[in-house]
Write a protein that holds these residues in place. Structure first.
Motif, mmCIF file in Angstrom:
data_model
loop_
_atom_site.group_PDB
_atom_site.id
_atom_site.type_symbol
_atom_site.label_atom_id
_atom_site.label_comp_id
_atom_site.label_asym_id
_atom_site.label_seq_id
_atom_site.Cartn_x
_atom_site.Cartn_y
_atom_site.Cartn_z
ATOM 1 N N ALA A 115 2.393 8.443 1.967
ATOM 2 C CA ALA A 115 1.378 6.969 2.288
ATOM 3 C C ALA A 115 0.573 6.969 1.310
ATOM 4 O O ALA A 115 0.057 5.750 0.310
ATOM 5 C CB ALA A 115 0.410 7.789 2.797
ATOM 6 N N CYS A 116 1.110 7.905 0.084
ATOM 7 C CA CYS A 116 0.134 7.413 -0.998
ATOM 8 C C CYS A 116 1.145 7.474 -3.153
ATOM 9 O O CYS A 116 -0.003 6.926 -3.502
ATOM 10 C CB CYS A 116 -1.338 9.203 -1.769
ATOM 11 S SG CYS A 116 -1.836 9.545 -0.740
ATOM 12 N N ARG A 119 1.254 3.869 -4.082
ATOM 13 C CA ARG A 119 0.330 3.797 -2.872
ATOM 14 C C ARG A 119 1.287 3.394 -1.024
ATOM 15 O O ARG A 119 1.139 1.686 -0.564
ATOM 16 C CB ARG A 119 -0.431 1.882 -2.908
ATOM 17 C CG ARG A 119 -1.433 2.081 -4.575
ATOM 18 C CD ARG A 119 -1.736 0.750 -4.693
ATOM 19 N NE ARG A 119 -3.076 1.657 -5.913
ATOM 20 C CZ ARG A 119 -2.502 0.477 -7.487
ATOM 21 N NH1 ARG A 119 -1.761 0.488 -7.282
ATOM 22 N NH2 ARG A 119 -3.086 1.428 -8.191
ATOM 23 N N THR B 142 -6.531 0.797 -4.999
ATOM 24 C CA THR B 142 -7.112 2.665 -5.338
ATOM 25 C C THR B 142 -6.280 3.657 -5.791
ATOM 26 O O THR B 142 -4.717 3.799 -5.638
ATOM 27 C CB THR B 142 -7.976 3.249 -4.865
ATOM 28 O OG1 THR B 142 -7.426 3.988 -3.904
ATOM 29 C CG2 THR B 142 -8.890 2.266 -3.533
ATOM 30 N N GLY B 154 -2.376 6.573 -4.476
ATOM 31 C CA GLY B 154 -3.238 6.247 -4.251
ATOM 32 C C GLY B 154 -2.922 5.287 -3.546
ATOM 33 O O GLY B 154 -2.224 5.660 -2.671
ATOM 34 N N ALA B 155 -3.914 4.580 -2.700
ATOM 35 C CA ALA B 155 -4.054 3.440 -1.667
ATOM 36 C C ALA B 155 -4.160 2.600 -1.998
ATOM 37 O O ALA B 155 -4.940 2.066 -2.781
ATOM 38 C CB ALA B 155 -4.596 4.020 -0.514
ATOM 39 N N PHE B 156 -3.937 1.220 -1.070
ATOM 40 C CA PHE B 156 -4.205 0.049 -0.355
ATOM 41 C C PHE B 156 -5.528 -0.260 -0.107
ATOM 42 O O PHE B 156 -5.350 0.722 1.665
ATOM 43 C CB PHE B 156 -3.349 -0.983 -0.354
ATOM 44 C CG PHE B 156 -2.757 -1.194 -1.348
ATOM 45 C CD1 PHE B 156 -2.601 -2.385 -2.055
ATOM 46 C CD2 PHE B 156 -1.309 -0.821 -1.097
ATOM 47 C CE1 PHE B 156 -1.977 -2.579 -2.985
ATOM 48 C CE2 PHE B 156 -0.468 -1.176 -1.502
ATOM 49 C CZ PHE B 156 -0.309 -2.283 -3.115
#
Lengths: 361, 361
Positions: A115-116, A119, B142, B154-156
């Motif tokens: 997931a990370c 991104r 992020t 990170g992530a959206f």
């Protein structure tokens, strides 16, 4: 081979259940979109199944693997970072696929890493414990623990494929088989009374690792869970029923230290507490609680609080549980065997009485 | 007050731009859904603006804050964990809202913490640097850095609200104002030639911190970015044009060590490299590259590679960039001033020539 689909719109994915799937390169080739793969596994599973899996992946351009230390104690941000280290050292790009080979801890961490990383990259689950096959491989909950709470850091993230090879259960220790059965029993309790009755008849076959019985129980558990998740992917409502027994169970795990009680064992005792509370609310009968106890007992699962925990330990630990919303503790209780509901108004005295009935002082 | 909407379906959110917004409790009350708030800020911003913000939040049940060390060097998983520590120590539940008060580093880490805490809580951005106001507050990217790559984890994740208080720019150091202007110039280059011409006329007003000019430039930059992001939220295609100059810039930041060159400074030099390469491809004129140089020079921004970096440093660093897909380096180039495209087939010799033209040996 059984196969079923987890229906989540554009995030839908298949679960394949059968024998010899690890050695079947075809399924992996079909579902992995890029040319790069990182297998994440642990030090216990690696010597048993990693080589076979790597052979099935031989056709890809870049295949790497990382074996993490085994156990819930290592489900941390630090261990997660070892996955990122490997991905970056081996220069995996955004087209890579992370393949989780192991139990729930490996699945949760690999999924969160997927997931990370940059991104979000693709993700395939190959769960090797009964618990992860019937629980964490369906529904997309991923994450790691924090010293102050279990699964407090994570993401909802769906895999491209779940591959359940029943053969991996032949090497599973008895205690872990039982822990997985706790979650299987849970599906009967919360939404499938017919399956609960099937388990009462067939528990001995499961404990004897009869492949046909195992495949059936896994497929039915996954189908039950998939139906709940499809209704409510991000747990804004009904999905919370899957946490039946878990709020109590998390308190046990948190106080005992992760790994001393297996997750399934803590959930087993927690289900008795939740069932007892449901009985005190007048919703289920003493006989229903007894049927649960008998089934757990057959599977050598605990039905009582650990001796060193008092009522206050539960109340403190439960106040940071994710199921708390704006200060209110939400618990999953049973309106009937096979019919769970999320309830936000449990009277404190009944909660304490249920805990005492299960041996908490 | 200017206001605009970032249009992302159910993840849409407003951006409010004006003076005195930090002291306006109304906007925060309207957009924060729960009763709990954690303000994440840094040690530089806290003494300037934290108290005023906390006064505006006085009506909530639980308001906590954490001040992280300032700087890109602290945009790590370890610092991120301090946010989780605070959330758990202060017993914030799933209904909490994380408010980011600071520049891009604080926004990126707070947003990623919000994406991950209990698998997702609400998030409000109050960017206090020009760079974060025109860039990181729009679009939901992020994350944190890894020693082997910037923004690799990170992530959206979209906020509920972005509040841009122009007054916070009065305390921004000149060097950081210029770094923010680099991203402002970028919007002109990639998609808004009219705005580029406006900047050529109004650069002196921006450097003199004329509030009206700043508010206009911020609003126009956010609108340009929002339009691109709305088309392609998760960067599967066109959104990548926002990375104009960034692949080169990331290489500079990685080799210099994060924080020695400001992000905007690295992007400024990177934009010249990308523009030069676009000219070598025959797509833009030498005059266009010169107009960019003049504008950067007015804003005291670098247009050359750091002296200690050679061509090989760029090629190595760029090979792990997120824009690499299945081994191919994708770069953002200009078909014309105001018209950027993602290009996967840059000839290596032209790439090297562009780097050399910008002082890389």
């Amino acid at each position: 081979m059984h196969s079923l689909n987890v229906d989540l719109g554009e995030r839908s994915y298949p679960i394949l259940i059968g024998s010899g799937l690890l050695g079947n390169a075809e399924f992996l080739r079909t579902h992995i979109r890029g040319r790069q793969v990182l297998v994440v596994t642990n030090e216990t599973i690696a010597p048993l199944y990693l080589e076979g899996l790597l052979e099935s992946l031989a056709g890809f351009d870049k295949v790497d693997s990382v074996a993490l230390p085994d156990g819930e104690a290592f489900k941390t941000l630090d261990t997660l970072n070892r996955i990122f280290d490997t991905l970056l050292e081996k220069r995996h790009d955004r087209s890579t696929t992370i393949v989780a080979l192991g139990g729930g801890v490996i699945g949760d961490m690999s999924g969160f890493a997927a997931a990370c990383y940059q991104r979000g990259v693709d993700f395939v689950q190959i769960p090797t414990t009964l618990l992860s096959q019937v629980d964490s491989s369906v529904g997309g909950k991923t994450g790691v623990n924090h010293p102050l709470g279990k699964n407090m850091i994570g993401a909802f993230y769906q895999p491209q494929l779940v591959l359940i090879d029943i053969d991996t259960l032949t090497t599973l220790p008895d205690r872990e088989l039982s822990a997985g059965i706790a979650e299987v029993i849970k599906y009967g309790m919360i939404c499938d009374a017919e399956f609960f009755a099937w388990l009462e008849v067939n528990m001995d076959r499961l404990l004897a690792r009869d492949p046909e019985a195992l495949a059936y129980a896994i497929q039915r558990s996954c189908a039950d869970k998939a139906a709940v998740v499809a209704e409510d992917e991000r747990e804004s409502g009904r999905r919370a029923i899957l946490n039946f027994g878990h709020t109590f169970g998390h308190a046990i795990e948190a106080v005992q230290g992760y790994g001393n009680w297996l997750h399934g064992e803590a959930v087993a005792a927690g289900m008795v507490m939740a069932a007892k509370l449901s009985q005190l609310r007048g919703w289920i009968e003493a006989e229903d609680v007894a049927r649960l106890s008998v089934l757990l007992s057959k599977a050598s699962l605990p039905q009582q609080s650990p001796a060193n925990m008092g009522v206050d330990d539960y109340l403190t630990a439960m106040s940071v549980d994710k199921k708390v919303q704006d200060g209110k503790l939400r618990l999953v209780l049973l309106r009937a065997l096979g019919d769970a509901r999320v309830v936000a108004d449990s009277p404190r005295e009944q909660l304490i009485e249920a805990l005492r009935a299960c041996g908490a002082e």
